[in-house]
Design a protein around this motif. Structure first.
Motif, PDB file in Angstrom:
ATOM      1  N   GLY A 192      11.259  42.052 -12.818  1.00 40.23           N
ATOM      2  CA  GLY A 192      12.682  42.163 -13.135  1.00 40.23           C
ATOM      3  C   GLY A 192      13.248  40.805 -13.495  1.00 40.23           C
ATOM      4  O   GLY A 192      14.246  40.363 -12.935  1.00 40.23           O
ATOM      5  N   CYS A 193      12.661  40.172 -14.489  1.00 42.88           N
ATOM      6  CA  CYS A 193      12.982  38.769 -14.800  1.00 42.88           C
ATOM      7  C   CYS A 193      14.308  38.601 -15.524  1.00 42.88           C
ATOM      8  O   CYS A 193      14.853  37.494 -15.569  1.00 42.88           O
ATOM      9  CB  CYS A 193      11.869  38.150 -15.626  1.00 42.88           C
ATOM     10  SG  CYS A 193      11.692  38.865 -17.287  1.00 42.88           S
ATOM     11  N   GLY A 194      14.848  39.677 -16.147  1.00 48.75           N
ATOM     12  CA  GLY A 194      16.071  39.520 -16.925  1.00 48.75           C
ATOM     13  C   GLY A 194      15.867  38.528 -18.058  1.00 48.75           C
ATOM     14  O   GLY A 194      14.914  38.638 -18.841  1.00 48.75           O
ATOM     15  N   ALA A 248      13.356  35.681 -24.652  1.00 48.26           N
ATOM     16  CA  ALA A 248      12.591  35.056 -25.730  1.00 48.26           C
ATOM     17  C   ALA A 248      13.415  33.983 -26.436  1.00 48.26           C
ATOM     18  O   ALA A 248      12.903  32.911 -26.782  1.00 48.26           O
ATOM     19  CB  ALA A 248      12.141  36.123 -26.727  1.00 48.26           C
ATOM     20  N   ALA A 249      14.716  34.261 -26.644  1.00 47.13           N
ATOM     21  CA  ALA A 249      15.584  33.271 -27.285  1.00 47.13           C
ATOM     22  C   ALA A 249      15.718  32.017 -26.419  1.00 47.13           C
ATOM     23  O   ALA A 249      15.709  30.889 -26.938  1.00 47.13           O
ATOM     24  CB  ALA A 249      16.959  33.880 -27.548  1.00 47.13           C
ATOM     25  N   LEU A 250      15.829  32.207 -25.112  1.00 47.98           N
ATOM     26  CA  LEU A 250      15.954  31.055 -24.213  1.00 47.98           C
ATOM     27  C   LEU A 250      14.635  30.312 -24.077  1.00 47.98           C
ATOM     28  O   LEU A 250      14.625  29.090 -23.879  1.00 47.98           O
ATOM     29  CB  LEU A 250      16.458  31.524 -22.847  1.00 47.98           C
ATOM     30  CG  LEU A 250      17.936  31.927 -22.819  1.00 47.98           C
ATOM     31  CD1 LEU A 250      18.293  32.595 -21.509  1.00 47.98           C
ATOM     32  CD2 LEU A 250      18.831  30.705 -23.044  1.00 47.98           C
ATOM     33  N   ASN A 251      13.517  31.011 -24.178  1.00 44.62           N
ATOM     34  CA  ASN A 251      12.227  30.320 -24.241  1.00 44.62           C
ATOM     35  C   ASN A 251      12.228  29.318 -25.392  1.00 44.62           C
ATOM     36  O   ASN A 251      11.799  28.162 -25.253  1.00 44.62           O
ATOM     37  CB  ASN A 251      11.089  31.322 -24.452  1.00 44.62           C
ATOM     38  CG  ASN A 251      10.615  31.977 -23.175  1.00 44.62           C
ATOM     39  OD1 ASN A 251      11.040  31.634 -22.074  1.00 44.62           O
ATOM     40  ND2 ASN A 251       9.714  32.943 -23.323  1.00 44.62           N
ATOM     41  N   ILE A 270      10.626  25.906 -23.051  1.00 46.15           N
ATOM     42  CA  ILE A 270       9.769  26.298 -21.926  1.00 46.15           C
ATOM     43  C   ILE A 270       9.367  27.750 -22.157  1.00 46.15           C
ATOM     44  O   ILE A 270      10.137  28.672 -21.884  1.00 46.15           O
ATOM     45  CB  ILE A 270      10.487  26.145 -20.578  1.00 46.15           C
ATOM     46  CG1 ILE A 270      10.950  24.694 -20.388  1.00 46.15           C
ATOM     47  CG2 ILE A 270       9.572  26.560 -19.427  1.00 46.15           C
ATOM     48  CD1 ILE A 270      11.782  24.476 -19.135  1.00 46.15           C
ATOM     49  N   ALA A 271       8.181  27.942 -22.673  1.00 47.82           N
ATOM     50  CA  ALA A 271       7.741  29.283 -23.048  1.00 47.82           C
ATOM     51  C   ALA A 271       6.989  29.936 -21.895  1.00 47.82           C
ATOM     52  O   ALA A 271       6.028  29.365 -21.364  1.00 47.82           O
ATOM     53  CB  ALA A 271       6.840  29.210 -24.275  1.00 47.82           C
TER      54      ALA A 271
END
Length: 284
Positions: A89-91, A120-123, A128-129
């Motif tokens: 449940g990582c959101g 994915a956008a915040l990665n 920080i992928a």
């Protein structure tokens, strides 16, 4: 009559950007219905939820609960460097990026494609992928004994019909001696109104009534489901999954923290707990 705007999921949105509830009920709900409803709800709610809470959650932060407890201070997971970690449940995955920055080998899992798109956008924006996986917590697509640590910060467990099945999956993928830590709504929230005002601390339903809370749209279709378990239910679910219960935490409100978060507030947090954190380990 003005029509409500709708999200790509087809759910009508309220003026706050969240899916609009046409009705509220308390009735039994099975695993499939819960999963379908909550997947659509979180897909539709992701923009509004992150607009409201994103600054508090952070992009590379590990916030356990609205009381303000952070893993930087709590150290509930222990040393994560070099450990294989699953977040359930990582959101938008701020916890997973925090874990990756701390040296963990992380997999971030969520049911909602809408939340994972934001993750994915915040990665990309943080550089920080972390690997992102869309899956149901009740059927983890991971091998037996492949994870050193599993964690969940208000992710998934309050919304599943069968918490025991999820915990059994967690026990399956953990290596012997592996750790599981999860924060959930404190069961004591259930009998009180969903309000941050301490004046609303009056019992309006039974703590022992496990009938799920259900929101429906204007056509009567289920759009949101939340499940209640008592403290004893959580203990029995953990032990029943073959895990060893290490600790139960009820975080107190962080001094100086002023944010309201739904039912959580500094005033109410000074009186009753709002979060329960389960700490367990795999046998062996």
């Amino acid at each position: 009559m003005t029509e409500r705007p709708s999200s790509p999921t087809g759910l009508a949105l309220g003026s706050d950007g969240y899916p609009a509830a046409g009705g509220v009920a308390r009735r039994p709900v099975g695993a499939d219905e819960s999963a379908r409803a909550n997947r659509r709800w979180w897909d539709a709610a992701a923009p509004a939820y992150l607009a409201e809470h994103g600054s508090d959650l952070g992009d590379v932060e590990f916030l356990w609960c609205p009381e303000g407890l952070r893993e930087d201070d709590a150290h509930l997971l222990g040393d994560v460097r070099g450990r294989r970690v699953l977040e359930i449940g990582c959101g938008s995955a701020p916890c997973s990026r925090w874990l990756r920055r701390a040296g963990a080998d992380v997999v971030a899992l969520d049911l909602s494609a809408g939340m994972l798109a934001r993750a994915a956008a915040l990665n990309r924006s943080t550089g920080i992928a972390v690997p992102l996986l869309q899956a149901d917590a009740g059927a983890l697509p991971l091998a037996d004994g492949s994870v050193d640590i599993a964690c969940s910060a208000f992710g998934g467990l309050p919304f599943v019909a069968d918490a025991g099945a999820v915990l059994a999956e967690v026990a399956r993928v953990l290596r012997p001696g592996g750790r599981f830590v999860a924060s959930v709504n404190h069961p004591l929230r259930w009998p009180f109104p969903d309000s941050p005002d301490p004046e609303d601390l009056r019992v309006v339903s039974s703590y022992f009534d496990r009938t799920p809370y259900v929101e429906t749209d204007d056509a009567g279709r289920t759009v949101y489901v939340e499940h209640h378990r008592t403290v004893g239910d959580w203990v029995r679910a953990v032990v029943g999954a073959g895990l060893v219960l290490v600790d139960l935490l009820e975080p107190e409100w962080t001094p100086g923290r002023t944010q309201n978060w739904g039912q959580w507030s500094p005033e109410r947090g000074a009186l009753v707990p709002g979060t329960l954190i389960v700490v367990a380990e795999a046998a062996g």
